[in-house]
Design a protein around this motif. Structure first.
Motif, PDB file in Angstrom:
ATOM      1  N   ARG A  49       0.835  -1.192   0.000  1.00  0.00           N
ATOM      2  CA  ARG A  49       0.000   0.000   0.000  1.00  0.00           C
ATOM      3  C   ARG A  49       0.865   1.235   0.000  1.00  0.00           C
ATOM      4  NH1 ARG A  49      -5.316  -0.912   0.984  1.00  0.00           N
ATOM      5  NH2 ARG A  49      -5.539   1.254   1.629  1.00  0.00           N
ATOM      6  N   ARG A  50       0.453   2.198  -0.791  1.00  0.00           N
ATOM      7  CA  ARG A  50       1.163   3.468  -0.821  1.00  0.00           C
ATOM      8  C   ARG A  50       0.622   4.349   0.286  1.00  0.00           C
ATOM      9  NH1 ARG A  50       1.006   4.969  -7.214  1.00  0.00           N
ATOM     10  NH2 ARG A  50       1.981   3.080  -7.953  1.00  0.00           N
ATOM     11  N   THR A  51       1.506   5.067   0.907  1.00  0.00           N
ATOM     12  CA  THR A  51       1.049   5.977   1.947  1.00  0.00           C
ATOM     13  C   THR A  51       0.946   7.375   1.366  1.00  0.00           C
ATOM     14  OG1 THR A  51       3.315   6.313   2.667  1.00  0.00           O
ATOM     15  CG2 THR A  51       2.058   4.617   3.804  1.00  0.00           C
ATOM     16  N   MET A  52       0.006   8.119   1.872  1.00  0.00           N
ATOM     17  CA  MET A  52      -0.234   9.467   1.375  1.00  0.00           C
ATOM     18  C   MET A  52      -0.222  10.415   2.565  1.00  0.00           C
ATOM     19  SD  MET A  52      -3.468  10.693  -0.943  1.00  0.00           S
ATOM     20  CE  MET A  52      -3.398   9.220  -1.919  1.00  0.00           C
ATOM     21  N   SER A  53       0.318  11.577   2.349  1.00  0.00           N
ATOM     22  CA  SER A  53       0.386  12.542   3.438  1.00  0.00           C
ATOM     23  C   SER A  53      -1.017  13.051   3.774  1.00  0.00           C
ATOM     24  CB  SER A  53       1.287  13.708   3.066  1.00  0.00           C
ATOM     25  OG  SER A  53       0.683  14.476   2.045  1.00  0.00           O
ATOM     26  N   ALA A  54      -1.148  13.565   4.969  1.00  0.00           N
ATOM     27  CA  ALA A  54      -2.442  14.101   5.409  1.00  0.00           C
ATOM     28  C   ALA A  54      -2.852  15.291   4.551  1.00  0.00           C
ATOM     29  CB  ALA A  54      -2.363  14.507   6.875  1.00  0.00           C
ATOM     30  N   ALA A  55      -1.865  16.106   4.158  1.00  0.00           N
ATOM     31  CA  ALA A  55      -2.179  17.270   3.326  1.00  0.00           C
ATOM     32  C   ALA A  55      -2.691  16.825   1.957  1.00  0.00           C
ATOM     33  CB  ALA A  55      -0.936  18.141   3.162  1.00  0.00           C
ATOM     34  N   ALA A  56      -2.096  15.795   1.408  1.00  0.00           N
ATOM     35  CA  ALA A  56      -2.549  15.297   0.110  1.00  0.00           C
ATOM     36  C   ALA A  56      -3.953  14.738   0.206  1.00  0.00           C
ATOM     37  CB  ALA A  56      -1.578  14.238  -0.407  1.00  0.00           C
ATOM     38  N   ARG A  57      -4.223  13.973   1.266  1.00  0.00           N
ATOM     39  CA  ARG A  57      -5.575  13.441   1.446  1.00  0.00           C
ATOM     40  C   ARG A  57      -6.587  14.563   1.608  1.00  0.00           C
ATOM     41  NH1 ARG A  57      -3.066   9.711   4.790  1.00  0.00           N
ATOM     42  NH2 ARG A  57      -3.769  10.821   6.653  1.00  0.00           N
ATOM     43  N   ALA A  58      -6.201  15.623   2.316  1.00  0.00           N
ATOM     44  CA  ALA A  58      -7.105  16.758   2.509  1.00  0.00           C
ATOM     45  C   ALA A  58      -7.393  17.445   1.181  1.00  0.00           C
ATOM     46  CB  ALA A  58      -6.500  17.751   3.500  1.00  0.00           C
ATOM     47  N   ARG A  59      -6.361  17.621   0.336  1.00  0.00           N
ATOM     48  CA  ARG A  59      -6.576  18.252  -0.977  1.00  0.00           C
ATOM     49  C   ARG A  59      -7.491  17.397  -1.844  1.00  0.00           C
ATOM     50  NH1 ARG A  59      -1.005  19.116  -0.800  1.00  0.00           N
ATOM     51  NH2 ARG A  59      -0.676  17.472  -2.331  1.00  0.00           N
ATOM     52  N   ILE A  60      -7.264  16.095  -1.829  1.00  0.00           N
ATOM     53  CA  ILE A  60      -8.089  15.201  -2.647  1.00  0.00           C
ATOM     54  C   ILE A  60      -9.534  15.220  -2.166  1.00  0.00           C
ATOM     55  CG2 ILE A  60      -8.490  12.762  -3.197  1.00  0.00           C
ATOM     56  CD1 ILE A  60      -5.423  12.453  -3.268  1.00  0.00           C
ATOM     57  N   SER A  61      -9.729  15.161  -0.850  1.00  0.00           N
ATOM     58  CA  SER A  61     -11.108  15.143  -0.348  1.00  0.00           C
ATOM     59  C   SER A  61     -11.806  16.475  -0.603  1.00  0.00           C
ATOM     60  CB  SER A  61     -11.135  14.787   1.136  1.00  0.00           C
ATOM     61  OG  SER A  61     -10.457  15.762   1.883  1.00  0.00           O
ATOM     62  N   ALA A  62     -11.069  17.581  -0.504  1.00  0.00           N
ATOM     63  CA  ALA A  62     -11.674  18.884  -0.791  1.00  0.00           C
ATOM     64  C   ALA A  62     -12.060  18.977  -2.261  1.00  0.00           C
ATOM     65  CB  ALA A  62     -10.695  20.003  -0.439  1.00  0.00           C
ATOM     66  N   SER A  63     -11.208  18.464  -3.138  1.00  0.00           N
ATOM     67  CA  SER A  63     -11.532  18.474  -4.570  1.00  0.00           C
ATOM     68  C   SER A  63     -12.759  17.632  -4.856  1.00  0.00           C
ATOM     69  CB  SER A  63     -10.350  17.940  -5.384  1.00  0.00           C
ATOM     70  OG  SER A  63      -9.240  18.767  -5.217  1.00  0.00           O
ATOM     71  N   GLN A  64     -12.832  16.471  -4.213  1.00  0.00           N
ATOM     72  CA  GLN A  64     -13.981  15.601  -4.447  1.00  0.00           C
ATOM     73  C   GLN A  64     -15.256  16.237  -3.907  1.00  0.00           C
ATOM     74  OE1 GLN A  64     -13.803  12.858  -6.319  1.00  0.00           O
ATOM     75  NE2 GLN A  64     -16.026  12.829  -6.219  1.00  0.00           N
ATOM     76  N   ARG A  65     -15.192  16.874  -2.753  1.00  0.00           N
ATOM     77  CA  ARG A  65     -16.380  17.563  -2.222  1.00  0.00           C
ATOM     78  C   ARG A  65     -16.823  18.668  -3.172  1.00  0.00           C
ATOM     79  NH1 ARG A  65     -13.794  16.889   2.786  1.00  0.00           N
ATOM     80  NH2 ARG A  65     -12.855  18.964   2.645  1.00  0.00           N
ATOM     81  N   ALA A  66     -15.858  19.392  -3.753  1.00  0.00           N
ATOM     82  CA  ALA A  66     -16.204  20.456  -4.694  1.00  0.00           C
ATOM     83  C   ALA A  66     -16.848  19.875  -5.950  1.00  0.00           C
ATOM     84  CB  ALA A  66     -14.956  21.250  -5.053  1.00  0.00           C
TER      85      ALA A  66
END
Length: 108
Positions: A49-66
């Motif tokens: 499994r690849r690990t992702m930083s918290a900031a990256a996860r936050a950007r992805i989730s914000a983009s998906q919410r938008a």
């Protein structure tokens, strides 16, 4: 057993058979490679499994919410990260610009 003449025609047939054998071997080799390539994709195991930083996860989730908000008709903005240049980088750019203008003035 019938005796076979070893003449010119006999040697041509042998040469042709050897060529055909080599071509068939190449085709078998190519087919084996194709089979290995196709069966390898189906049986490959997950590497880990690849690990992702918290900031990256936050950007992805914000983009998906938008994106979901846009599909529902609501307006949402995606906060983009602002980039800043360091003082040293800015100094290098300014020095290069001064040098470029000095060369331009010297040519005139």
């Amino acid at each position: 057993m019938a005796k076979v003449k070893k003449g010119r025609g006999y040697m041509d047939i042998i040469a042709q058979l050897k060529i055909e054998r080599d071509n068939a071997a190449q085709q078998v080799s190519a087919l084996n490679m194709a089979i290995e390539a196709l069966s390898g994709t189906a049986t490959q195991k997950a590497r880990g499994r690849r690990t992702m930083s918290a900031a990256a996860r936050a950007r992805i989730s914000a983009s998906q919410r938008a994106r979901w908000a846009r599909t529902r008709g609501k307006v949402a903005s995606i906060a983009k990260r602002k980039r800043h240049i360091s003082a040293a980088g800015l100094a290098r750019i300014r020095a290069a610009t001064r040098a470029r203008w000095a060369r331009w003035r010297a040519q005139k």
